[in-house]
Scaffold this motif. Structure first.
Motif, short mmCIF file in Angstrom:
data_model
loop_
_atom_site.label_atom_id
_atom_site.label_comp_id
_atom_site.label_asym_id
_atom_site.label_seq_id
_atom_site.Cartn_x
_atom_site.Cartn_y
_atom_site.Cartn_z
N ARG A 8 0.82 -1.20 0.00
CA ARG A 8 0.00 0.00 0.00
C ARG A 8 0.86 1.26 0.00
NH1 ARG A 8 -3.95 3.10 0.54
NH2 ARG A 8 -3.83 4.64 2.18
N TYR A 11 2.12 1.76 -3.38
CA TYR A 11 1.04 2.24 -4.24
C TYR A 11 0.78 3.73 -4.03
CZ TYR A 11 -3.64 2.96 -6.07
OH TYR A 11 -4.72 3.47 -6.74
N VAL A 12 0.62 4.15 -2.76
CA VAL A 12 0.32 5.57 -2.56
C VAL A 12 1.51 6.45 -2.93
CG1 VAL A 12 -1.54 5.31 -0.87
CG2 VAL A 12 0.81 5.49 -0.07
N VAL A 15 1.09 6.93 -6.51
CA VAL A 15 -0.05 7.82 -6.76
C VAL A 15 0.36 9.27 -6.55
CG1 VAL A 15 -2.29 8.55 -5.83
CG2 VAL A 15 -1.84 6.13 -6.25
N MET A 16 1.07 9.53 -5.46
CA MET A 16 1.46 10.91 -5.15
C MET A 16 2.52 11.42 -6.13
SD MET A 16 1.34 11.19 -0.99
CE MET A 16 2.12 9.64 -0.58
N LYS A 19 0.81 12.30 -9.28
CA LYS A 19 0.10 13.58 -9.14
C LYS A 19 1.08 14.75 -9.30
CE LYS A 19 -0.09 15.41 -5.36
NZ LYS A 19 0.91 16.28 -4.74
N GLY A 242 -4.41 17.95 3.38
CA GLY A 242 -5.27 16.93 2.81
C GLY A 242 -4.57 15.58 2.76
N ILE A 243 -3.28 15.61 2.41
CA ILE A 243 -2.52 14.36 2.34
C ILE A 243 -2.26 13.82 3.74
CG2 ILE A 243 -0.28 13.40 1.71
CD1 ILE A 243 -0.24 15.34 -0.66
N MET A 244 -1.87 14.73 4.65
CA MET A 244 -1.49 14.29 5.98
C MET A 244 -2.70 13.85 6.82
SD MET A 244 1.61 14.40 5.67
CE MET A 244 2.89 14.57 6.86
N SER A 246 -5.01 12.04 5.57
CA SER A 246 -5.48 10.78 5.00
C SER A 246 -4.52 9.67 5.44
CB SER A 246 -5.52 10.89 3.47
OG SER A 246 -4.20 11.00 2.97
N PRO A 247 -4.98 8.42 5.38
CA PRO A 247 -4.15 7.33 5.93
C PRO A 247 -2.97 6.97 5.01
CG PRO A 247 -6.20 6.46 5.05
CD PRO A 247 -6.28 7.93 4.92
N VAL A 248 -2.01 7.87 4.95
CA VAL A 248 -0.85 7.67 4.08
C VAL A 248 0.39 7.70 4.97
CG1 VAL A 248 0.55 8.84 2.35
CG2 VAL A 248 -1.91 8.73 2.06
N ARG A 250 3.86 8.55 6.43
CA ARG A 250 4.63 9.80 6.29
C ARG A 250 5.82 9.65 5.37
NH1 ARG A 250 0.05 10.77 7.47
NH2 ARG A 250 -0.38 12.54 8.81
N LEU B 53 -3.32 16.27 12.52
CA LEU B 53 -2.33 17.08 11.82
C LEU B 53 -1.34 17.69 12.80
CD1 LEU B 53 -4.59 18.88 9.21
CD2 LEU B 53 -2.90 17.10 8.79
N ASP B 73 -3.65 6.51 12.26
CA ASP B 73 -4.04 6.03 10.93
C ASP B 73 -5.49 5.57 10.90
OD1 ASP B 73 -2.19 6.55 9.00
OD2 ASP B 73 -1.82 4.44 8.52
N ARG B 76 -7.57 8.62 10.73
CA ARG B 76 -7.54 9.22 9.38
C ARG B 76 -8.48 8.53 8.41
NH1 ARG B 76 -1.24 9.27 10.23
NH2 ARG B 76 -1.07 11.25 11.34
N ILE B 87 -8.04 22.36 -0.14
CA ILE B 87 -7.21 21.19 -0.34
C ILE B 87 -7.45 20.69 -1.75
CG2 ILE B 87 -6.61 18.91 0.55
CD1 ILE B 87 -7.55 19.79 3.27
N PHE B 100 -7.24 11.73 -7.36
CA PHE B 100 -6.01 11.65 -6.57
C PHE B 100 -6.30 11.37 -5.10
CE2 PHE B 100 -3.13 14.15 -3.77
CZ PHE B 100 -2.10 13.25 -3.76
N PHE B 101 -7.18 12.19 -4.52
CA PHE B 101 -7.44 12.00 -3.09
C PHE B 101 -8.17 10.68 -2.82
CE2 PHE B 101 -6.49 16.56 -3.01
CZ PHE B 101 -5.60 16.57 -1.95
N LEU B 104 -5.70 7.97 -2.43
CA LEU B 104 -5.00 7.98 -1.14
C LEU B 104 -5.77 7.19 -0.09
CD1 LEU B 104 -3.61 11.60 -0.63
CD2 LEU B 104 -2.56 9.64 -1.75
N TYR B 105 -7.10 7.11 -0.28
CA TYR B 105 -7.91 6.34 0.67
C TYR B 105 -8.08 4.90 0.21
CZ TYR B 105 -8.95 10.63 3.12
OH TYR B 105 -8.82 11.78 3.85
#
Lengths: 404, 259
Positions: A8, A11-12, A15-16, A19, A242-244, A246-248, A250, B53, B73, B76, B87, B100-101, B104-105
């Motif tokens: 995962r 994958y992310v 994805v990033m 982007k 927005g990224i931080m 989400s469950p991504v 660090r 955050l 996590d 989130r 955002i 994109f977002f 991420l999920y």
């Protein structure tokens, strides 16, 4: 669980990174400037340090930085012998590509032309030259170089002397064969000769030195400043939240930035390589995969420093300015533009403590000398250690800076 | 009904300045909870901690039953955030931004594409979905910004001043959208200093100042308690009528950190 976690994360990360590259691609003017930059840089540097064409029989013997300089010749002797010498000089000048030679009736006229800046030097064959030559005394030529530019003048003096030596050796050889028929004039003139065998394949040009260095420099500098700009911009515009939130993982955020910026940096580096190969006779003798690996390590070794600076700086302008403090000296100290041997010992020490020195060195060895893994292992080990040390410090600092 | 959010002595200090001071808070599942306070009262810092955050200096909180520090996590995965700043990436179009977002999920494929279309339709941006959002009006951007937080169907939604600086039509649209969003039993934390917005939307409100929660009640309960006819009077009663930008109230930029 761990495997799916790692999957995962990869994958992310992709994805990033995708982007970031998409975001870059959408800024058309940025893409154009970004592509033009290495082209413009290489063309300027290419003509600043011209290389010698390999079709020239004297290639390598007469390194000229200046191209054909205008030189005048004044024959005050006016004999058949002096005419022959003047012809030989003009012919050698043209085959070596060093000078374009014009004859003048008198020294006064030639000096006038020098004052006007139309001549860079005058070679005078004085009266009595042929007399001395035919009576086996040493005959003398006089050279007046335009020493308003001392560097240019000393280069002219050196090059004219080399040409005169060739002519003079020709005269000596014919005398030797007159005196001792059957003897080898060359063996008598020069009992011990030094022959140069090239280490580098093809013709070694300044560009073979410059191009790999510029590639390493561009890929590191481009990535470093791209990384700083990209992280600070996302922080300032708010998208990082927005990224931080989400469950991504660090570290995946950092990894994605690195990946995207490295891809951009490599693009610029390959433009540099392409221009060098197309216009400046650079040839790649080594393994392209090893080249890519080295460039990737070049980036990785510096990225930790970039991330630390960006994290501490907080906003874009401070980050970029602080980075310049590192990249500017790095350009000059890391054996990229100037040979490091020209520097005093303490600057050499600083240069050798920067990872760019090692990546440029390894890249040069791969491209020019077809170095294999074992040749460049020491360089690569330094880069790996640098990467591990700086990145392991950088990731916690980055995470802290975005979660305060 | 359970609790969506519980905070225990939640505190955030920047150097010697305390932005959030031992906040205890419980938000019930499915309610719209208004967080009111003057500028610099600590609302955003509180939201930043609850959305993982920012790490609290002291105390902790549970969001959806998960600890905000140790189970960040998990938190989130179930929260959605509409922050003060957009955002969204200005160079990308609406579809690209949402795709994109969504990824991420962990969303993807047809499911994500359908969701993106559905959300774009919900905020009536179908005609503009392939234009870079940098060219959108503020209202269009904010509509997209709100639905961006809904991609993964979060149980708990944080809205930080969602109608700031919008025209009346857009404000109306967003407020109606917020009312719709609670229908599935979703919990919404709404930060605002527009009092009639808080009054219209919130089941309960907390008024926060100097990092402390001064009062928590329903808008009706508050008005009755203070014997006034609107929430603004309650607010001014509690937080004072003076301007809040005197030097001693201001937090140096450095202390706030990266916001």
């Amino acid at each position: 669980m761990i495997r799916t976690g790692a999957r995962r994360a990869i994958y992310v990360t992709m994805v990033m990174a995708h982007k970031d590259l998409l975001d870059f691609w959408k800024a058309k003017m940025l893409v154009v400037s970004f592509t033009l930059f290495p082209i413009v840089m290489m063309i300027i540097f290419g003509y600043m340090f011209p290389s010698i064409t390999s079709t020239n029989p004297y290639a390598g013997k007469f390194p000229s930085q200046y191209g054909r300089l205008p030189i005048g010749i004044v024959d005050e002797d006016g004999s058949r012998i002096s005419e022959g010498i003047a012809d030989q000089f003009a012919q050698l000048s043209s085959t070596t590509g060093l000078f374009s030679v014009r004859s003048f009736a008198s020294l006064e006229v030639a000096k006038d032309k020098m004052t006007e800046g139309k001549l860079k030097g005058v070679l005078v064959i004085p009266q009595g030259f042929s007399g001395a030559l035919s009576s086996n005394r040493q005959a003398t030529l006089i050279l007046i170089a335009d020493d308003t530019n001392p560097q240019l003048a000393s280069s002219i003096i050196g090059q004219v002397s080399s040409l005169i030596r060739i002519i003079s050796e020709g005269v000596a050889a014919s005398r030797i064969s007159d005196i001792a028929a059957g003897a080898d004039p060359e063996a008598l003139l020069e009992p011990i000769s030094l022959e140069r065998e090239p280490f580098v394949k093809g013709s070694a040009t300044t560009f073979q030195f410059l191009a790999p260095g510029f590639m390493a420099l561009t890929v590191t500098m481009g990535t470093l400043s791209g990384l700083a700009a990209s992280i600070s911009r996302e922080r300032e515009q708010g998208t990082l939240d927005g990224i931080m939130s989400s469950p991504v993982p660090r570290y995946a955020v950092i990894a994605s930035k690195l990946l995207a910026q490295t891809a951009r940096g490599m693009l610029q580096s390959f433009i540099i390589l392409a221009i060098s190969m197309l216009f400046f006779g650079v040839r790649v003798y080594g393994n392209p995969l090893l080249m890519v690996l080295t460039m990737f390590l070049a980036v990785l070794s510096f990225s930790g420093i970039g991330i630390i600076i960006t994290s501490i700086a907080g906003e874009q302008e401070t980050a970029m300015t602080s980075l310049m403090l590192i990249t500017m000296p790095m350009t000059f100290l890391s054996n990229v533009v100037f040979p490091i041997e020209q520097l005093p010992w303490f600057l050499q020490a600083i240069g050798k403590s920067l990872p760019l020195y090692y990546s440029a060195d390894a890249l040069r060895k791969i491209i020019v000398l077809n170095a294999q893994m074992h040749h460049i292992a020491p360089d690569l080990i330094v880069l790996v250690l640098y990467s591990l040390a700086t990145l392991s410090a950088a990731i916690p600092i980055f995470v802290r800076s975005v979660s305060r | 009904m359970g609790l969506a959010i519980e905070a225990f002595g939640l505190t955030k200090r920047f150097g010697s300045f305390t932005a959030v001071d031992h906040v205890d808070l419980s938000v019930k599942e499915g309610e719209i909870f208004g967080l009111l306070g003057p500028n610099g009262a600590g609302k955003s810092t509180l939201v930043r901690m609850l959305t993982t955050l920012m790490r609290p200096t002291e105390g902790t909180a549970k969001v959806g039953g998960y600890d905000i520090v140790n189970q960040a996590d998990e938190v989130r995965k179930i929260i959605g955030l509409v922050a003060e700043k957009l955002i969204l990436y200005p160079r990308l179009n609406a579809v690209e931004n949402l795709m994109f977002f969504g990824r991420l999920y962990g969303m993807g494929g047809e499911e994500l594409r359908r969701k993106v279309d559905e959300l774009i339709e919900m905020v009536r941006l179908e005609r503009f979905k392939h234009f870079p959002i940098g060219g959108y009006s503020s209202g269009m951007r904010q509509r997209l910004n709100v639905v961006r937080a809904l991609l993964h169907d979060p149980k708990i939604l944080f809205l930080d001043e969602p109608t700031a600086m919008l025209d009346p039509q857009s404000i109306r649209f967003i407020r109606d959208l917020i009312k719709d969003l609670r229908k599935g039993g979703r919990t919404i934390i709404l930060t605002t200093h527009i009092m009639d917005e808080a009054e219209e939307l919130s089941d309960r409100v907390a008024i926060i100042d100097h990092g402390r929660i001064l009062v928590v009640d329903t808008p009706e309960g508050l008005k009755a308690r203070f014997g006034v006819s609107n929430l603004l009077e309650v607010f001014l009663e509690l937080t004072g009528r003076d301007l809040r930008d005197r030097a001693e109230n201001r937090v140096p930029i450095r202390a706030i950190g990266r916001v």
